[in-house]
Scaffold this motif. Structure first.
Motif, PDB file in Angstrom:
ATOM      1  N   TYR A 132      -6.921   3.071   5.332  1.00 42.38           N
ATOM      2  CA  TYR A 132      -7.193   2.296   4.311  1.00 42.38           C
ATOM      3  C   TYR A 132      -6.807   0.986   4.339  1.00 42.38           C
ATOM      4  N   LYS A 135      -8.682  13.410   6.410  1.00 45.53           N
ATOM      5  CA  LYS A 135      -8.169  12.160   5.521  1.00 45.53           C
ATOM      6  C   LYS A 135      -7.341  11.862   6.553  1.00 45.53           C
ATOM      7  N   ARG A 143       0.558  -0.919   6.428  1.00 43.88           N
ATOM      8  CA  ARG A 143       0.104   0.265   5.711  1.00 43.88           C
ATOM      9  C   ARG A 143       0.020   1.154   5.841  1.00 43.88           C
ATOM     10  N   ALA A 144      -1.602   0.385   6.046  1.00 44.80           N
ATOM     11  CA  ALA A 144      -2.498   0.902   6.698  1.00 44.80           C
ATOM     12  C   ALA A 144      -2.397   1.373   8.692  1.00 44.80           C
ATOM     13  N   LEU A 193     -14.430   7.398   1.818  1.00 38.83           N
ATOM     14  CA  LEU A 193     -12.667   7.814   1.497  1.00 38.83           C
ATOM     15  C   LEU A 193     -12.954   8.909   0.417  1.00 38.83           C
ATOM     16  N   GLY A 218       2.958   4.410   3.671  1.00 42.70           N
ATOM     17  CA  GLY A 218       1.741   4.536   4.840  1.00 42.70           C
ATOM     18  C   GLY A 218       1.723   6.012   5.485  1.00 42.70           C
ATOM     19  N   PRO A 248      -7.386  -1.363   1.178  1.00 42.15           N
ATOM     20  CA  PRO A 248      -7.749  -1.861  -0.724  1.00 42.15           C
ATOM     21  C   PRO A 248      -8.021  -3.250  -0.602  1.00 42.15           C
ATOM     22  N   LEU A 282     -13.681   8.239  -2.473  1.00 41.56           N
ATOM     23  CA  LEU A 282     -13.067   7.824  -4.260  1.00 41.56           C
ATOM     24  C   LEU A 282     -14.053   7.937  -5.295  1.00 41.56           C
ATOM     25  N   LYS A 301      -0.079   4.505   8.974  1.00 43.92           N
ATOM     26  CA  LYS A 301      -0.355   6.523   9.447  1.00 43.92           C
ATOM     27  C   LYS A 301      -1.398   6.640  10.475  1.00 43.92           C
TER      28      LYS A 301
END
Lengths: 283, 291, 240
Positions: free
Chosen positions: C76, C71, C149-150, C51, C98, C78, C53, C153
């Motif tokens: 993702y 992206k 939330r993921a 990602l 998201g 976490p 990060l 997207k």
């Protein structure tokens, strides 16, 4: 000349006491708590002045330490609530105490011969120091010197006696509890002691500059040492060095002595940090 | 004394009205930006920033010889921004914790400020009178020019925060996810820092350097008791900040000769304690009614 | 097995410590991939490097193009331990995030975004909690909301870091069947997983790490006793 030496020596003694306690603050991630303490003791000053008069050192040490401990207790109380995380609790506590102190000073300024400007950013600090320069040093110089010396000896004794307890409770709360060491107790003991150091230093360097003396030499030492004993040693070296060089800077610029000493310690820190950073990224 | 207090609110004196407006605006903007700082767990950064404004103010005065508010504000903002980079650099690039980095930044910058201030006092005589008012705030002396500057700087910052509101919210809540969404974390942090520095720089006129932290963190903390959604908290914080500012000024006006900063802080402190107490009774009542 | 992600010469280093060094790894498309290995073996680092990060060297490509410029195609989840669950948002607010991106301005989201968020909440069966403040949820509910939330997207690749840590068994089963559903829709799922026992049953493709690639391939072959010994050191005996 003698006056300069008195000033530098007294300041160095104060700086050594601050650095000693400051090492533990840095290790325990309580540097900002030290900052908060130095502000929160202000109302204590007023109480002592009003009730006992200016020359009663013991009264104002006790009174200020009391307010210091109260502010820590308030922080711990506020932290219980989930909307008040650490930094909010600290910020709210010390600003309220400090505000109370400023208000009391404004109300009683006449009676107490204090100018709040002076108290707060350290001119009270060099009023006695200035006096040393203008008058013969022997009457006033030694008093501050002796107080600073007693403070340092007390600090060294406290740290020597509690070395193991502080070390363990700073390192790990669980480990401390397993060894029957009460971390809460040491939390309050250390911070009460810190209040005392701050109060006594206050007279020489002012409320707001104390933080520099508490945190900067110890942080500098933290960067370059691998053990607590060396960290304490290096913090001492930086503390004294800052006092000596700072004094000369102050005479050069005709500025506040305490501030200049603090600035020099900051410069030493920055140089050490830069050197350490460059060594890591190039080495 | 009560007459004096009520007199304040009759708004008959134009100077008083201007000061009142100025302080309320300061309270509103500080409380608002404080919402983001508190949730980002950076309220002590506000404390560090406010202390680090002093050298910028003094240098601006030294270089230019004048005390024009805009000039001093610029100096303040520059040193304030420098301190945020200083603190970030120390905490990110060494084993020192953020807590230590804040204390170092705060005390180093502030001591430079005091050194410069005392240099000015000793070498420039009476020309500098009034620079000390930045230490505790003198809301009463806020002029029309000051209020205009407060409004412009405040509105610009507030609007910037609104424009990037959703990205700010996402970044503060969960940085790694926000980054994975393509949001530029560096930009958002820089934006928040810049707005914080600007709001704090204009805020110290009312409460001064030392007490500014309270104006940043208290309104937002109080608001959290009265709403569970960020949007409402943002608005409430602004209003509570404004209210605190106004009340504090009213009190210090009533008791003549007092600096305003401490009274604003006390009002906010009392509101915080009241909120805790009310909340305690509310939860007790709720559990008793079996909710 | 079609390839989705190609990783070449990846190196993730924190100071002097090398967290992960991979010469070559291919993640399959439309499969559920599990990343396993002992603690500190670089599993999270692999996800974070994918990602972008954490700083890393080497390349991570999605069907030929650098993943960091694509992206929008990755989503993702976490680890849930890293959150401040006292944050003043409710379930709906969280899932709606998201839909946020660098071009999200001002305060309100569009009606379309809100609808997609509601769909995602429904997928994880949390619709009746949508106005609940996130701190009032149980561990399993929190995890479901993060996954929603993921999902909001609507990306083709889903990366999850220990999604099953600290949640109850029934939530775990429900989430797994959700992942199977997504896989059937063509989505690719990659997750860091902590439990070797369940790994054999959950994943089509397994990556076994020990700061480097020990083995990859289908679950049975990759999780052979020999490979596990290389990864974990010490012999392994599955009692079931």
């Amino acid at each position: 000349m003698a006056d300069s030496i008195w000033i530098i020596v007294t300041a160095s003694l104060i700086a050594l006491s601050c650095a000693l306690v400051g090492n533990y603050l840095v290790l325990r991630n309580q540097a900002m708590l030290g900052d908060a303490l130095s502000h929160a003791i202000l109302p204590g000053l007023l109480f002592a002045f009003l009730l006992f008069g200016m020359q009663n050192t013991i009264a104002y040490v006790l009174s200020c330490s009391l307010f210091g401990v109260l502010s820590i207790a308030l922080i711990d109380l506020l932290k219980q609530h989930r909307y008040f995380n650490d930094d909010v609790a600290i910020g709210l506590s010390f600003t309220s105490f400090f505000a109370l102190g400023v208000i009391l000073i404004s109300l009683f300024a006449g009676k107490v011969h204090l100018d709040y400007d002076h108290v707060l950013y350290g001119e009270i600090a060099y009023v006695p120091i200035d006096v040393w320069i203008l008058e013969s040093g022997s009457q006033i110089g030694p008093r501050s010197f002796w107080i600073a010396l007693i403070l340092l000896i007390t600090c060294l004794l406290f740290i020597a006696v509690s070395y193991r307890f502080l070390l363990i409770s700073s390192f790990s709360e669980e480990l401390a509890k397993m060894q029957k060491i009460n971390p809460r107790l040491w939390h309050y003991l250390l911070l009460s002691f810190c209040s005392i150091v701050v109060v006594v230093s206050f007279e020489s360097v002012g409320a707001i500059l104390v933080v520099s003396f508490l945190i900067i030499p110890s942080s500098t030492a933290y960067l370059i040492s691998k053990s607590l004993k060396y960290m304490i040693l290096y913090s001492f070296i930086v503390a004294v060095g800052s006092c000596v060089l700072g004094y000369f800077l102050a005479t050069l610029l005709n500025s506040s002595i305490a501030a200049s000493m603090a600035v020099v310690s900051g410069i030493i820190f920055t140089l050490t940090f830069t050197a350490s950073y460059l060594r890591k990224s190039l080495g | 004394m009560i007459e004096s207090f009520l007199n304040f609110f009759s708004f008959s004196h134009p100077n008083v009205v201007i000061a009142a407006i100025g302080v309320s605006l300061i309270g509103f903007f500080s409380g608002s930006v404080g919402t983001f700082l508190v949730l980002d767990k950076k309220s002590l950064l506000g404390d560090a920033i406010s202390h680090s404004l002093l050298p910028g103010i003094c240098l601006a005065f030294l270089i230019n010889g004048s005390k024009s508010p805009l000039l001093l504000l610029t100096g303040a903002v520059i040193s304030g921004l420098m301190s945020t980079y200083f603190v970030d650099f120390i905490s990110n690039k060494s084993k020192l914790s953020r807590d230590a980095a804040l204390a170092i930044g705060l005390s180093f910058f502030f001591s430079i400020g005091i050194m410069l201030l005392t240099y000015i006092q000793h070498n420039q005589g009476s020309n500098q009178a009034g620079l000390e008012s930045y230490l505790f705030g003198k809301a009463a002396s806020i002029s029309l020019e000051d209020t205009v500057m407060i409004s412009i700087a405040g509105v610009l910052s507030y609007v910037s925060l609104l424009i990037f509101y959703r990205q700010l919210k996402a970044t503060i809540f969960n940085r790694s996810f926000a980054s994975s969404q393509g949001i530029s974390i560096k930009f958002i942090q820089a934006l928040l820092n810049a707005c914080a520095v600007i709001m704090i720089a204009i805020g110290i006129q009312a409460v001064g350097v030392v007490l500014m932290a309270a104006l940043i963190l208290a309104p937002a903390s109080i608001s959290r008791f009265y709403s569970k959604r960020l949007e409402k908290i943002l608005i409430l914080s602004g209003l509570i900040g404004a209210f605190g500012g106004l009340m504090g000024t009213a009190v210090s006006y009533t008791l003549e000769g007092m600096p305003t900063g401490p009274w604003i802080v006390l009002v906010l402190f009392v509101m915080s304690i009241l909120s805790i107490v009310l909340n305690y009774f509310k939860t007790k009542w709720q559990t008793r009614s079996g909710l | 097995m079609k390839a989705l992600i190609e990783i070449e010469k990846l190196k993730v280093q924190y100071g002097k410590q090398v967290a992960l060094e991979l010469k070559h790894l291919v993640i399959p498309q439309a499969q559920i991939t599990g990343i396993v290995g002992p603690n500190g073996s670089g599993k999270s680092s692999l996800l974070k490097a994918m990602l972008d990060l954490v700083p890393h060297s080497g390349s991570v490509k999605i069907q030929g193009t650098d993943l960091k410029s694509q992206k929008e195609r990755v989503s993702y989840v976490p680890q849930k331990e890293a959150f401040d669950w006292n944050f003043p948002i409710n379930v709906f607010d969280l899932v709606l995030m998201g839909r946020y991106g660098p071009r999200s301005f001002f305060v309100r989201s569009s009606g379309k975004d809100k609808a997609i968020a509601l769909e995602a909440i429904e997928l994880v069966d949390m619709l009746k909690y949508k106005d609940r403040q996130i701190g009032e949820l149980s561990g399993g509910q929190q995890q479901r909301v993060l996954i929603a939330r993921a999902l909001a997207k609507q990306a083709e690749l889903l990366l999850l870091d220990e999604p099953f840590a600290g949640i109850d068994a029934s939530t775990e089963t429900k989430l797994l069947s959700l992942f199977e559903q997504l896989k059937d829709q063509g989505k690719s799922i990659v997750m860091v997983h902590h439990d070797l026992l369940t790994a054999k049953n959950y994943f089509d493709f397994v990556v076994l790490l020990n700061n480097s690639l020990v083995a990859d391939g289908n679950a049975t072959e990759t999780l052979s006793a020999q490979n596990l010994e290389r990864a974990y050191g010490g012999s392994f005996n599955f009692t079931k």
